[in-house]
Motif scaffolding. Structure first.
Motif, PDB file in Angstrom:
ATOM      1  N   LEU A  46      -3.775   6.949   5.486  1.00  0.00           N
ATOM      2  CA  LEU A  46      -4.813   7.135   6.502  1.00  0.00           C
ATOM      3  C   LEU A  46      -5.904   8.082   6.027  1.00  0.00           C
ATOM      4  N   VAL A  47      -5.509   9.182   5.398  1.00  0.00           N
ATOM      5  CA  VAL A  47      -6.499  10.121   4.866  1.00  0.00           C
ATOM      6  C   VAL A  47      -7.304   9.465   3.749  1.00  0.00           C
ATOM      7  N   GLY A  48      -6.648   8.680   2.910  1.00  0.00           N
ATOM      8  CA  GLY A  48      -7.355   7.978   1.842  1.00  0.00           C
ATOM      9  C   GLY A  48      -8.373   6.984   2.364  1.00  0.00           C
ATOM     10  N   ILE A  49      -7.987   6.224   3.386  1.00  0.00           N
ATOM     11  CA  ILE A  49      -8.922   5.261   3.984  1.00  0.00           C
ATOM     12  C   ILE A  49     -10.113   5.986   4.597  1.00  0.00           C
ATOM     13  N   TYR A  50      -9.843   7.079   5.275  1.00  0.00           N
ATOM     14  CA  TYR A  50     -10.917   7.846   5.896  1.00  0.00           C
ATOM     15  C   TYR A  50     -11.847   8.430   4.831  1.00  0.00           C
ATOM     16  N   ALA A  51     -11.287   8.890   3.709  1.00  0.00           N
ATOM     17  CA  ALA A  51     -12.106   9.436   2.632  1.00  0.00           C
ATOM     18  C   ALA A  51     -12.991   8.352   2.009  1.00  0.00           C
ATOM     19  N   VAL A  52     -12.435   7.173   1.777  1.00  0.00           N
ATOM     20  CA  VAL A  52     -13.238   6.069   1.229  1.00  0.00           C
ATOM     21  C   VAL A  52     -14.338   5.681   2.210  1.00  0.00           C
ATOM     22  N   ARG A  53     -14.030   5.679   3.484  1.00  0.00           N
ATOM     23  CA  ARG A  53     -15.029   5.354   4.504  1.00  0.00           C
ATOM     24  C   ARG A  53     -16.163   6.383   4.502  1.00  0.00           C
ATOM     25  N   ILE A  54     -15.827   7.662   4.384  1.00  0.00           N
ATOM     26  CA  ILE A  54     -16.853   8.710   4.334  1.00  0.00           C
ATOM     27  C   ILE A  54     -17.729   8.539   3.100  1.00  0.00           C
ATOM     28  N   ILE A  55     -17.106   8.256   1.955  1.00  0.00           N
ATOM     29  CA  ILE A  55     -17.872   8.061   0.722  1.00  0.00           C
ATOM     30  C   ILE A  55     -18.830   6.886   0.856  1.00  0.00           C
ATOM     31  N   LEU A  56     -18.355   5.780   1.425  1.00  0.00           N
ATOM     32  CA  LEU A  56     -19.220   4.609   1.599  1.00  0.00           C
ATOM     33  C   LEU A  56     -20.358   4.898   2.568  1.00  0.00           C
TER      34      LEU A  56
ATOM     35  N   PRO B 210       6.785  13.494  -3.394  1.00  0.00           N
ATOM     36  CA  PRO B 210       8.169  13.947  -3.582  1.00  0.00           C
ATOM     37  C   PRO B 210       9.015  13.612  -2.353  1.00  0.00           C
ATOM     38  N   PRO B 211      10.327  13.495  -2.502  1.00  0.00           N
ATOM     39  CA  PRO B 211      11.189  13.222  -1.350  1.00  0.00           C
ATOM     40  C   PRO B 211      11.106  14.360  -0.324  1.00  0.00           C
ATOM     41  N   MET B 212      10.997  13.988   0.944  1.00  0.00           N
ATOM     42  CA  MET B 212      10.825  14.982   2.011  1.00  0.00           C
ATOM     43  C   MET B 212      11.993  14.959   2.986  1.00  0.00           C
ATOM     44  N   SER B 213      13.162  14.559   2.556  1.00  0.00           N
ATOM     45  CA  SER B 213      14.391  14.527   3.352  1.00  0.00           C
ATOM     46  C   SER B 213      14.226  13.789   4.685  1.00  0.00           C
ATOM     47  N   GLY B 214      13.818  12.527   4.588  1.00  0.00           N
ATOM     48  CA  GLY B 214      13.761  11.693   5.775  1.00  0.00           C
ATOM     49  C   GLY B 214      12.395  11.573   6.419  1.00  0.00           C
ATOM     50  N   ILE B 215      11.431  12.367   6.003  1.00  0.00           N
ATOM     51  CA  ILE B 215      10.085  12.286   6.573  1.00  0.00           C
ATOM     52  C   ILE B 215       9.220  11.458   5.635  1.00  0.00           C
ATOM     53  N   ASP B 216       8.617  10.409   6.166  1.00  0.00           N
ATOM     54  CA  ASP B 216       7.775   9.532   5.368  1.00  0.00           C
ATOM     55  C   ASP B 216       6.317   9.928   5.585  1.00  0.00           C
ATOM     56  N   LEU B 217       5.713  10.503   4.571  1.00  0.00           N
ATOM     57  CA  LEU B 217       4.317  10.922   4.667  1.00  0.00           C
ATOM     58  C   LEU B 217       3.347   9.899   4.095  1.00  0.00           C
ATOM     59  N   ALA B 218       3.848   8.766   3.630  1.00  0.00           N
ATOM     60  CA  ALA B 218       2.982   7.743   3.045  1.00  0.00           C
ATOM     61  C   ALA B 218       1.924   7.245   4.023  1.00  0.00           C
ATOM     62  N   PRO B 219       2.255   6.962   5.301  1.00  0.00           N
ATOM     63  CA  PRO B 219       1.192   6.518   6.211  1.00  0.00           C
ATOM     64  C   PRO B 219       0.090   7.567   6.396  1.00  0.00           C
ATOM     65  N   LEU B 220       0.468   8.832   6.443  1.00  0.00           N
ATOM     66  CA  LEU B 220      -0.530   9.885   6.596  1.00  0.00           C
ATOM     67  C   LEU B 220      -1.442   9.955   5.379  1.00  0.00           C
ATOM     68  N   VAL B 221      -0.872   9.853   4.183  1.00  0.00           N
ATOM     69  CA  VAL B 221      -1.676   9.896   2.960  1.00  0.00           C
ATOM     70  C   VAL B 221      -2.614   8.692   2.895  1.00  0.00           C
TER      71      VAL B 221
ATOM     72  N   ILE C 131       0.844  -1.203   0.000  1.00  0.00           N
ATOM     73  CA  ILE C 131       0.000   0.000   0.000  1.00  0.00           C
ATOM     74  C   ILE C 131       0.876   1.248   0.000  1.00  0.00           C
ATOM     75  N   TYR C 132       1.946   1.227   0.784  1.00  0.00           N
ATOM     76  CA  TYR C 132       2.836   2.385   0.874  1.00  0.00           C
ATOM     77  C   TYR C 132       3.624   2.611  -0.412  1.00  0.00           C
ATOM     78  N   GLY C 133       4.000   1.555  -1.106  1.00  0.00           N
ATOM     79  CA  GLY C 133       4.870   1.656  -2.273  1.00  0.00           C
ATOM     80  C   GLY C 133       4.368   2.628  -3.340  1.00  0.00           C
ATOM     81  N   PRO C 134       3.145   2.450  -3.845  1.00  0.00           N
ATOM     82  CA  PRO C 134       2.654   3.384  -4.870  1.00  0.00           C
ATOM     83  C   PRO C 134       2.533   4.819  -4.361  1.00  0.00           C
ATOM     84  N   VAL C 135       2.185   4.977  -3.083  1.00  0.00           N
ATOM     85  CA  VAL C 135       2.063   6.323  -2.521  1.00  0.00           C
ATOM     86  C   VAL C 135       3.436   6.975  -2.440  1.00  0.00           C
TER      87      VAL C 135
END
Length: 95
Positions: free
Chosen positions: A77-87, A64-75, A55-59
């Motif tokens: 989490l927001v995606g899962i929450y958005a899909v849940r709201i839509i459903l 873009p590279p953030m110099s050591g900060i991995d924002l993939a889990p945050l993205v 799941i993290y790989g495509p994200v």
């Protein structure tokens, strides 16, 4: 069809739990509260990475590279929450 949406919501909830557990565990490992050389901690860490890396790989490829900060889990989490709201907002269409 309602049962299918409920099952999808359950899968999203389980994925949400795994993501939160992965984030908290990564913090504890980075602050050296947990040690991955311990057998149980290592097994849990390996399991969570095996589940979440597809799941993290495509994200990570899109972000873009953030110099050591991995924002993939945050993205994710927001995606899962958005899909849940839509459903949840469209669940009445399946009655």
């Amino acid at each position: 069809m309602l049962s299918l949406i409920q099952i999808l919501l359950l899968v999203l909830d389980i994925l949400w739990f795994f993501l939160i557990a992965h984030v908290i565990m990564s913090w504890l490992i980075n602050f050296q509260v947990l040690n991955v050389r311990q057998q149980l901690v290592g097994q849990i860490w390996y399991m969570l990475n095996r589940i979440l890396e597809p799941i993290y790989g495509p994200v990570r490829r899109v972000l873009p590279p953030m110099s050591g900060i991995d924002l993939a889990p945050l993205v994710v989490l927001v995606g899962i929450y958005a899909v849940r709201i839509i459903l949840m907002n469209n669940i009445s269409a399946f009655y």
